[in-house]
Design a protein around this motif. Sequence first.
Motif, PDB file in Angstrom:
ATOM      1  N   GLN A 109     -19.600 -19.441  -2.212  1.00 40.34           N
ATOM      2  CA  GLN A 109     -18.270 -19.890  -1.796  1.00 40.34           C
ATOM      3  C   GLN A 109     -17.176 -18.920  -2.273  1.00 40.34           C
ATOM      4  OE1 GLN A 109     -18.167 -23.880  -3.350  1.00 40.34           O
ATOM      5  NE2 GLN A 109     -15.936 -23.905  -3.336  1.00 40.34           N
ATOM      6  N   SER A 110     -16.103 -18.765  -1.489  1.00 39.94           N
ATOM      7  CA  SER A 110     -14.957 -17.930  -1.895  1.00 39.94           C
ATOM      8  C   SER A 110     -14.343 -18.500  -3.176  1.00 39.94           C
ATOM      9  CB  SER A 110     -13.876 -17.935  -0.814  1.00 39.94           C
ATOM     10  OG  SER A 110     -14.280 -17.176   0.286  1.00 39.94           O
ATOM     11  N   PRO A 111     -14.179 -17.699  -4.194  1.00 44.83           N
ATOM     12  CA  PRO A 111     -13.631 -18.227  -5.450  1.00 44.83           C
ATOM     13  C   PRO A 111     -12.109 -18.278  -5.436  1.00 44.83           C
ATOM     14  CG  PRO A 111     -14.113 -15.921  -5.724  1.00 44.83           C
ATOM     15  CD  PRO A 111     -14.496 -16.270  -4.301  1.00 44.83           C
ATOM     16  N   ASP A 112     -11.531 -19.147  -6.261  1.00 44.51           N
ATOM     17  CA  ASP A 112     -10.116 -19.045  -6.620  1.00 44.51           C
ATOM     18  C   ASP A 112     -10.045 -18.153  -7.845  1.00 44.51           C
ATOM     19  OD1 ASP A 112      -8.910 -20.611  -4.669  1.00 44.51           O
ATOM     20  OD2 ASP A 112      -9.362 -22.459  -5.750  1.00 44.51           O
ATOM     21  N   LYS A 113      -9.527 -16.959  -7.687  1.00 39.58           N
ATOM     22  CA  LYS A 113      -9.509 -16.002  -8.793  1.00 39.58           C
ATOM     23  C   LYS A 113      -8.313 -16.287  -9.687  1.00 39.58           C
ATOM     24  CE  LYS A 113     -12.094 -12.493  -6.297  1.00 39.58           C
ATOM     25  NZ  LYS A 113     -12.361 -11.063  -6.099  1.00 39.58           N
ATOM     26  N   VAL A 114      -8.471 -17.254 -10.576  1.00 39.36           N
ATOM     27  CA  VAL A 114      -7.378 -17.644 -11.460  1.00 39.36           C
ATOM     28  C   VAL A 114      -7.604 -17.029 -12.832  1.00 39.36           C
ATOM     29  CG1 VAL A 114      -6.233 -19.570 -12.589  1.00 39.36           C
ATOM     30  CG2 VAL A 114      -7.031 -19.798 -10.236  1.00 39.36           C
ATOM     31  N   PHE A 115      -6.653 -16.233 -13.295  1.00 38.04           N
ATOM     32  CA  PHE A 115      -6.758 -15.662 -14.643  1.00 38.04           C
ATOM     33  C   PHE A 115      -5.434 -15.858 -15.357  1.00 38.04           C
ATOM     34  CE2 PHE A 115      -5.987 -12.318 -11.485  1.00 38.04           C
ATOM     35  CZ  PHE A 115      -4.837 -11.710 -11.941  1.00 38.04           C
TER      36      PHE A 115
ATOM     37  N   PRO B 175      -2.115 -22.357  -0.926  1.00 38.87           N
ATOM     38  CA  PRO B 175      -3.519 -22.748  -0.822  1.00 38.87           C
ATOM     39  C   PRO B 175      -3.968 -23.021   0.605  1.00 38.87           C
ATOM     40  CG  PRO B 175      -2.429 -23.908  -2.615  1.00 38.87           C
ATOM     41  CD  PRO B 175      -1.353 -23.208  -1.850  1.00 38.87           C
ATOM     42  N   THR B 176      -3.022 -23.451   1.453  1.00 42.78           N
ATOM     43  CA  THR B 176      -3.363 -23.680   2.860  1.00 42.78           C
ATOM     44  C   THR B 176      -3.623 -22.361   3.573  1.00 42.78           C
ATOM     45  OG1 THR B 176      -2.153 -25.766   2.953  1.00 42.78           O
ATOM     46  CG2 THR B 176      -2.408 -24.573   5.037  1.00 42.78           C
ATOM     47  N   LEU B 177      -2.779 -21.361   3.337  1.00 42.76           N
ATOM     48  CA  LEU B 177      -2.982 -20.040   3.931  1.00 42.76           C
ATOM     49  C   LEU B 177      -4.350 -19.493   3.520  1.00 42.76           C
ATOM     50  CD1 LEU B 177       0.594 -18.617   3.282  1.00 42.76           C
ATOM     51  CD2 LEU B 177      -0.457 -18.907   5.526  1.00 42.76           C
ATOM     52  N   LYS B 178      -4.677 -19.644   2.238  1.00 45.43           N
ATOM     53  CA  LYS B 178      -5.962 -19.141   1.734  1.00 45.43           C
ATOM     54  C   LYS B 178      -7.133 -19.870   2.412  1.00 45.43           C
ATOM     55  CE  LYS B 178      -8.520 -19.021  -2.662  1.00 45.43           C
ATOM     56  NZ  LYS B 178      -9.060 -17.660  -2.733  1.00 45.43           N
ATOM     57  N   ALA B 179      -7.046 -21.191   2.523  1.00 49.02           N
ATOM     58  CA  ALA B 179      -8.146 -21.969   3.098  1.00 49.02           C
ATOM     59  C   ALA B 179      -8.372 -21.597   4.565  1.00 49.02           C
ATOM     60  CB  ALA B 179      -7.849 -23.467   2.965  1.00 49.02           C
ATOM     61  N   LEU B 180      -7.280 -21.402   5.308  1.00 46.55           N
ATOM     62  CA  LEU B 180      -7.430 -21.100   6.729  1.00 46.55           C
ATOM     63  C   LEU B 180      -7.885 -19.664   6.956  1.00 46.55           C
ATOM     64  CD1 LEU B 180      -4.424 -23.111   8.195  1.00 46.55           C
ATOM     65  CD2 LEU B 180      -6.833 -23.758   8.088  1.00 46.55           C
ATOM     66  N   ILE B 181      -7.449 -18.730   6.119  1.00 49.44           N
ATOM     67  CA  ILE B 181      -7.949 -17.346   6.219  1.00 49.44           C
ATOM     68  C   ILE B 181      -9.446 -17.335   5.921  1.00 49.44           C
ATOM     69  CG2 ILE B 181      -7.884 -15.078   5.093  1.00 49.44           C
ATOM     70  CD1 ILE B 181      -4.829 -15.479   4.798  1.00 49.44           C
ATOM     71  N   HIS B 182      -9.867 -18.065   4.905  1.00 48.15           N
ATOM     72  CA  HIS B 182     -11.300 -18.080   4.567  1.00 48.15           C
ATOM     73  C   HIS B 182     -12.113 -18.739   5.675  1.00 48.15           C
ATOM     74  CE1 HIS B 182     -10.787 -17.310  -0.002  1.00 48.15           C
ATOM     75  NE2 HIS B 182     -10.307 -16.356   0.742  1.00 48.15           N
ATOM     76  N   GLU B 183     -11.574 -19.796   6.266  1.00 40.29           N
ATOM     77  CA  GLU B 183     -12.310 -20.475   7.333  1.00 40.29           C
ATOM     78  C   GLU B 183     -12.493 -19.557   8.543  1.00 40.29           C
ATOM     79  OE1 GLU B 183     -11.661 -24.681   8.063  1.00 40.29           O
ATOM     80  OE2 GLU B 183     -11.145 -24.203  10.119  1.00 40.29           O
ATOM     81  N   GLU B 184     -11.436 -18.787   8.863  1.00 43.21           N
ATOM     82  CA  GLU B 184     -11.469 -17.967  10.084  1.00 43.21           C
ATOM     83  C   GLU B 184     -12.138 -16.606   9.857  1.00 43.21           C
ATOM     84  OE1 GLU B 184     -10.652 -18.582  13.170  1.00 43.21           O
ATOM     85  OE2 GLU B 184     -10.999 -16.526  13.845  1.00 43.21           O
ATOM     86  N   PHE B 185     -11.942 -16.020   8.667  1.00 43.15           N
ATOM     87  CA  PHE B 185     -12.357 -14.617   8.477  1.00 43.15           C
ATOM     88  C   PHE B 185     -13.489 -14.443   7.460  1.00 43.15           C
ATOM     89  CE2 PHE B 185      -7.981 -14.316   9.989  1.00 43.15           C
ATOM     90  CZ  PHE B 185      -7.971 -13.210  10.817  1.00 43.15           C
ATOM     91  N   GLY B 186     -13.560 -15.239   6.443  1.00 45.53           N
ATOM     92  CA  GLY B 186     -14.551 -15.065   5.386  1.00 45.53           C
ATOM     93  C   GLY B 186     -13.871 -14.819   4.051  1.00 45.53           C
ATOM     94  N   ASP B 187     -14.597 -14.211   3.092  1.00 40.99           N
ATOM     95  CA  ASP B 187     -14.080 -14.032   1.736  1.00 40.99           C
ATOM     96  C   ASP B 187     -13.223 -12.774   1.663  1.00 40.99           C
ATOM     97  OD1 ASP B 187     -13.713 -14.575  -0.949  1.00 40.99           O
ATOM     98  OD2 ASP B 187     -15.512 -13.504  -1.573  1.00 40.99           O
ATOM     99  N   GLY B 188     -11.935 -12.930   1.872  1.00 34.71           N
ATOM    100  CA  GLY B 188     -11.074 -11.762   1.875  1.00 34.71           C
ATOM    101  C   GLY B 188      -9.619 -12.178   1.888  1.00 34.71           C
ATOM    102  N   ILE B 189      -8.752 -11.237   2.206  1.00 35.15           N
ATOM    103  CA  ILE B 189      -7.310 -11.472   2.140  1.00 35.15           C
ATOM    104  C   ILE B 189      -6.595 -10.820   3.318  1.00 35.15           C
ATOM    105  CG2 ILE B 189      -7.471 -11.376  -0.393  1.00 35.15           C
ATOM    106  CD1 ILE B 189      -5.868  -8.708  -0.152  1.00 35.15           C
ATOM    107  N   MET B 190      -5.301 -11.171   3.490  1.00 33.54           N
ATOM    108  CA  MET B 190      -4.432 -10.452   4.418  1.00 33.54           C
ATOM    109  C   MET B 190      -3.772  -9.325   3.638  1.00 33.54           C
ATOM    110  SD  MET B 190      -1.019 -11.748   6.492  1.00 33.54           S
ATOM    111  CE  MET B 190       0.192 -11.363   5.193  1.00 33.54           C
TER     112      MET B 190
END
Lengths: 147, 147, 147, 147, 147, 147, 147, 147, 147, 147
Positions: free
Chosen positions: E70-76, D98-113
Motif C-alpha cells: 500500500q502507498s504509505p503516508d510518509k510522516v516524519f 489527503p483527498t488529493l493524495k487518495a485520488l492520485i493514488h487511486e488513479e495513478f499508483g504510488d507517486g506524486i504530482m
Amino acid sequence: MMTKDDVALLILTAKKAAGLTWTGIAETLGLSPVFTHSACVGMNAFPQAKAEALVALLGLPDEAVGVLAQSPDKVFAQTVPTDPCIYRFYEIVGVYGPTLKALIHEEFGDGIMSAIDFEMSVTRQAHPKGDRVKVEMSGKYLQYNVW
Amino acid sequence: MMTKDDVALLILTAKKAAGLTWTGIAETLGLSPVFTHSACVGMNAFPQAKAEALVALLGLPDEAVGVLAQSPDKVFAQTVPTDPCIYRFYEIVGVYGPTLKALIHEEFGDGIMSAIDFEMSVTRQAHPKGDRVKVEMSGKYLQYNVW
Amino acid sequence: MMTKDDVALLILTAKKAAGLTWTGIAETLGLSPVFTHSACVGMNAFPQAKAEALVALLGLPDEAVGVLAQSPDKVFAQTVPTDPCIYRFYEIVGVYGPTLKALIHEEFGDGIMSAIDFEMSVTRQAHPKGDRVKVEMSGKYLQYNVW
Amino acid sequence: MMTKDDVALLILTAKKAAGLTWTGIAETLGLSPVFTHSACVGMNAFPQAKAEALVALLGLPDEAVGVLAQSPDKVFAQTVPTDPCIYRFYEIVGVYGPTLKALIHEEFGDGIMSAIDFEMSVTRQAHPKGDRVKVEMSGKYLQYNVW
Amino acid sequence: MMTKDDVALLILTAKKAAGLTWTGIAETLGLSPVFTHSACVGMNAFPQAKAEALVALLGLPDEAVGVLAQSPDKVFAQTVPTDPCIYRFYEIVGVYGPTLKALIHEEFGDGIMSAIDFEMSVTRQAHPKGDRVKVEMSGKYLQYNVW
Amino acid sequence: MMTKDDVALLILTAKKAAGLTWTGIAETLGLSPVFTHSACVGMNAFPQAKAEALVALLGLPDEAVGVLAQSPDKVFAQTVPTDPCIYRFYEIVGVYGPTLKALIHEEFGDGIMSAIDFEMSVTRQAHPKGDRVKVEMSGKYLQYNVW
Amino acid sequence: MMTKDDVALLILTAKKAAGLTWTGIAETLGLSPVFTHSACVGMNAFPQAKAEALVALLGLPDEAVGVLAQSPDKVFAQTVPTDPCIYRFYEIVGVYGPTLKALIHEEFGDGIMSAIDFEMSVTRQAHPKGDRVKVEMSGKYLQYNVW
Amino acid sequence: MMTKDDVALLILTAKKAAGLTWTGIAETLGLSPVFTHSACVGMNAFPQAKAEALVALLGLPDEAVGVLAQSPDKVFAQTVPTDPCIYRFYEIVGVYGPTLKALIHEEFGDGIMSAIDFEMSVTRQAHPKGDRVKVEMSGKYLQYNVW
Amino acid sequence: MMTKDDVALLILTAKKAAGLTWTGIAETLGLSPVFTHSACVGMNAFPQAKAEALVALLGLPDEAVGVLAQSPDKVFAQTVPTDPCIYRFYEIVGVYGPTLKALIHEEFGDGIMSAIDFEMSVTRQAHPKGDRVKVEMSGKYLQYNVW
Amino acid sequence: MMTKDDVALLILTAKKAAGLTWTGIAETLGLSPVFTHSACVGMNAFPQAKAEALVALLGLPDEAVGVLAQSPDKVFAQTVPTDPCIYRFYEIVGVYGPTLKALIHEEFGDGIMSAIDFEMSVTRQAHPKGDRVKVEMSGKYLQYNVW
C-alpha cells in the motif's frame, strides 16, 4: 514608490497636527470609524472617491490617492498579540470560538460567517457600575457547497 | 472523579436524544445561549441553581452538579484554529485588532475592554442579499492604574 | 456516541472489502470524487439523502447517517505536511500564493476566491512525455465590503 | 550586484507608469500570466530571450537581463499566510490534501504530482449567482522508484 | 485493519527471532538494503511480489501483504531530530544545502534532484585511520517548466 | 572589520565578472567543488595557502585572506528550507533518517558517521531516461565511548 | 514623529548624565519606582502632569510630553526570556501558576486578579543569611460574568 | 510504582470528600498554603514528616509518603498559558520583567532573585472599590560570580 | 518486545526495593555513575557483559540483557527544559556557548569537542560557604576535514 | 550611547591588531579565560578595576569602562544552535540532563547547581589517541526552600 506604511505615517502625523479624531474623519468621509481606521493603517482599500476626499482633508500628496485605493496585503502577526487591549479579543475567540460555531450551525446550517462581506462597530454603552465597550459584527452567512 | 469533559459528553448525548437546541436549553435555564453553551462544554461555571436545573432537565447524574458549578481551566489551542468557521473570527481579530485598540483609546482613554465582566450574543439578521450573522460583545471598560 | 473518525474507519474497511473505488462510490451517490472522499474522511457534511445512500451502499450501521450529515470540525495539522504527495501542493501555494492574489486582483478587484462556495476535481491528462495530474478549482469571487 | 528583489521593484514601478497589466505583459512575451508574474517577482527564472524581451518592453537596465534569467532561491514564509486571499488556498490544501493524495493514488499508483514540471492558470468563470475564480494546475505524474 | 506500524513491529520481532539482518533480507528479496528497510518500517511501498516474498520469508500473516504493498503516508517529525546518528545528516543538509543547489545549477541548469525517482546506498569504506561510512544518493534531474 | 559575508559577496561578483565556475575555481585551488563553494560562502575555513591562492585568483583585497582562513560560525536556518532544490534533501533525511541509522548500526555498531571528518561530491550521471544527480558522502565512523 | 523608544533612549542618557536613580526619579514625580520605570521605557502612559514634570526634570524636548502621555503598545517577546534575572520570574509563574489559580478560587470564587487595576513594588528585605528581594503585587479581584 | 500525578488525584478526591480547604490543610501541616498546594500537585517535595502528616490527615495509602517526599520533575507548559487567571501573571512578567531587572540591579547590583531559596503568599486585601488579590514573593539575592 | 522504557522502569523499581544508589550500582559494574545512569534510562548501550552483570545484580528478566545492549534512539525534548535543575545547564550552554567555541578554536584550531568519544562526571566539592556541584566533561578534539 | 555590542566589536578589532589571545588577556587581568571572553562579548559584567585595566590594555575609549562594568542583558538564541561546535554541548545537555539531575539529587538532596555562583574552565588534555577538550564547571548547590 510610496507604500501603505508611508501613507499611514503621513495620516497619523497630519491627524495629530489637525487635532482630528478617527470618528471625525469617518464622518467627513461618510464611512464608519472601523473601516476608516483600518483603511488608513493599510488593512483595507478606500474607494477612489473616498481616497481623494481623505487626501484633500489632510493635505496629503497626490500620490497617496492611488496607494490608499490599492488592494492591501493584510499581514498581521500570528503569534499571540501581547498588548492587553488586543489580547483580550484573542482570549474571547479562544474561549468562545467553539460556541460561536455551534450557535451558527444551530441557526443557519453547515456554513460560516463571512469575514469579507463583513462590517463592525465599536461604541460606548453607559452603565451604572462603569461604562462598557460594545463591539458589533455582522457578516454574510455562507453555506458550504456540495458538488 | 467526573471531569468537565465527561459531563460535556453526557450533555451532548442527552441533548441529541431529547431533540433539544442550545437556544431552547438556554431559555429553560433563563440564561443566554452563548453562556449556556460555553458552560456546558466546560469553558464557564454555572451558578449552583442553574447547574441543578440543567441536571434535572437532561437527567444527568447528581455528581454533575458540582462539576458544572466548578471554576473551569479555560484551556484553548494557541495555534491558529483551522476550522473555517472559527478561523474567520481569528482573521477579524488579526486584521482589526489595532483598530479596536485605537477606537477604544479614542473613546475611553488608556485601558481595555474586560473579557471577564463580559457578555456576547449571536443572532440572525435578515437581509435581501442573504441573511447575516450578527455577533454582539459587551465588556466593562477597565482603566490602567497609575500608582 | 459514534464520531466522524469512527465512521471513516468503517467506510475504509467496507470499501476495501467490497473492492470499490472513490470514483465508483462518487458515481453511485451522484457526487464528485473530491467531495465524496472528503466527506467520507470527515472533512465535509453529506446531505441527508446522500448519507443514507452511502450507508445503504456500504452496509454501515444506521447511526452513521446522522454522523455523516453533521457539520464537521475541519481540523488539519498546521505544520508543513511531510508526505511528499501533499507537500508539493503546499510548495505550490507558497511559491505561487502572491501570484494568485495579484491575478485575482487584476481580473476581479479587491476580493478573494471563496473556499466555502467552492469545488475541485482531480483528473488524468494523457501526455506523450508521461501522463499528468490535472487539478481544477472553482470558487465564487467575494468582494470586500466597504461600510 | 542587482538582486531579484531590486528588479521586481523596477518592474512594478515601470508597469504602473506604463499602465500595463500582468496579462498584457504575458501576451507580449508569449508566456502565461502565472509564470510571467512569478518570474517577475523572483520566484521563477525567465529564459534568456524572454528576459531580454521584458527588459526591452519596460525599459529596464541591461544588468536586469542576467538577474531575470538566473535560478531563483524560492524562499517563502512558512508560517500560515495571513492575507485572506492567499490564506484560502492554504485552507484548501489543509482540508483537501489527503483527498488529493487518495485520488492520485487511486488513479495513478504510488507517486506524486510534480511541482517542477508544472503549470497553472487563473481565469474568470461567468456565473449567474456571481462570477467565479477558476484555478487550473497540471503537473507530471512521478512514480516512486523501487531499487 | 492492520496498519503499517503493526506490520513493522511484526517484522522487527520476526527478524530478531530468526537472526536475520537487513542486508540479508534485502538480498533474499533482490532489493537494496535502504529500500528494504524503509519499506519494512512503512516509509515505502513494496511491489506485490516482493511483499509476498517478505511475508513468506518471515512467516507474517497474509493480511500483511496488502499492507506492505500500500502507498504509505510518509510522516516524519519536523523538529530537528535529536538522535546524534540522524542529526549529523540534518547538519550536513543545513551546512551544505546551498552548496548542493549551486553545484546542481552550475552543472544542470534551473532544476532539482528528484527525491521520488531516487535511490540510495550505505556501505563501509576501509580506511587506515578508521573505517568510514559511505552514503551514495542518485536522483533524476528535473528541469523547471516554462509555460 | 571585513566579515565572511562581505568576502562571499566579493567572490560572487568577481567570479561572475571573470566568467569562472565553482568547478574551475576548485580545480585551480586543488580542492573539491563542494568544499570550495562552502568555504567561499562562509561555511568552512580555507587553509592559509588556499585562501591566498583564491585571493590572488580573484583579485580580492589582502584582508580577505585572514577572513577566509578563520573558523566560521556555521549558522543555518532551522525551519524547513523552502527552496525546492534544497527541500528535497531535507525530505530525504526525514524519510530515510531511521534507515541510515539502522544500517550504520548493523554494519558498524553503536556509533555515528562524523560530519566533521567528512567529505562530499556532486556529479552528473548519464542515463537514457534523463541524466541523474549523484551525491556521495563519506564520513569517519565514530563509536560511542563507554566509561 | 518621536516614538516611545526614542524617548526611552533620551531618558536613559539624561538619567546617566545626571547621576539619577529610578527610585530618585520616582520620588520626585510622586509615583512608585515600578510604574515610573515601566512608563519611562514605554510600557505605561504617564498622566499629563507627570509627563511634564519628568520632561522638566531631565531636560527633554517638549515633544516628549505627548509621547510619554500616549497609550503604549505593550509589546513583549513571547519566547521564554533568556536573561536569568527575568527568567526566574517566568519559572515562578510556570511552577506556581496553577497554585495561584487554586488559592484565588478558594478565597474569592470564579474569577481572576486584574493586571490592569494593578500595582507592584520591589524592595530589599534584610536577612542574616543574605538579603532578599521582596516583590509585592496587588490587583483588583474580577468575578466572571454570568448572563 | 505510584507517581506524583497518581497521588495528586488521590489528594484532590480525599480533600473534596472531607470538605477541606488548601488553607486548612496547610495550617494542619504547619506550612504555607502556596507550598502545600504546589507540593500536593507534584511541583515541590514535602519533608518526610510533613508527607507522613498529610497521608495520615487524608487517609492516603502508605506508599504515598515516599512519593510526596521525592524530588519532583518540575515540568510546565512553555506555551503561553490560556487560562485567564494564570495568563494575567504571564502578562505581568512580560510587561514588568525589564522593570524588575532594572530595580533589582539598582538596589542590589549584578545578580538575580533566587527562585529556589524562595517563598510566596496569596492573600485577600479588603478595599472599598472591591477587594484585591495580594501576591508577595521573597527570594534570596544571588550575586554573579567573578572568577 | 520489551523496550528500553520498560527496562528503565524495572530498574527504578528494583533499585528502590534493594535500597541501591546509582553510585553503588556503577561501582559494582565497574563503570562511572554518569554512564551507568544514562544507560539504565535508555540513553546509552551497555556492553554485553555489563548488561548481564546489571541484570544479575537487580534480578531483571533475561530478555532485558539484549535490550540494555542495544543501540538507543537518543530522543530528547527540544523545547527548553522546564525543570530548574536541568534548565540551569541549558542556560550555561546559552550564555557560554560562544565562549566555549572561541576558546576551543584558540587552543586547538578549526574543530569541535566530540560528544561521542566523550565522558562526564558529577562530584561534590566541599566549600566553606556551602558545598558545590562539580561537573567535568572530556571529549576528543575533532578537526574539520579539508578535501 | 555606546552599547555592549559596540564595545565587543572594538575589543575584537584591537585584539586582532595587537595579536593577543583570550588566554593572554585573561592572565593580564588576573581573571579566567572563560569569564574574560564572556564579559568581553557582553555576557558578563567586569568589576570596575578590571574594566579599566582592559580599556588601558587595548587602548579603548574611556566610555567603554562604564559599558563593560554594566549588568548585561544575557540574551541568547533559544532555537537549537546550529554551529556544530556549540551544538554538541546542547546535545550533551539533552542526553545527560536527567542524569545530571538524578546524580545531584542522590548526592545533595532536593536542589540544583547554581548558574549564578558558578565558574567554568576549558583546557587541553593530552591523550595518545588524540588530545581532548576538558570542560570543568563548578556551581554552588542550592537547596529548595520549604515554607
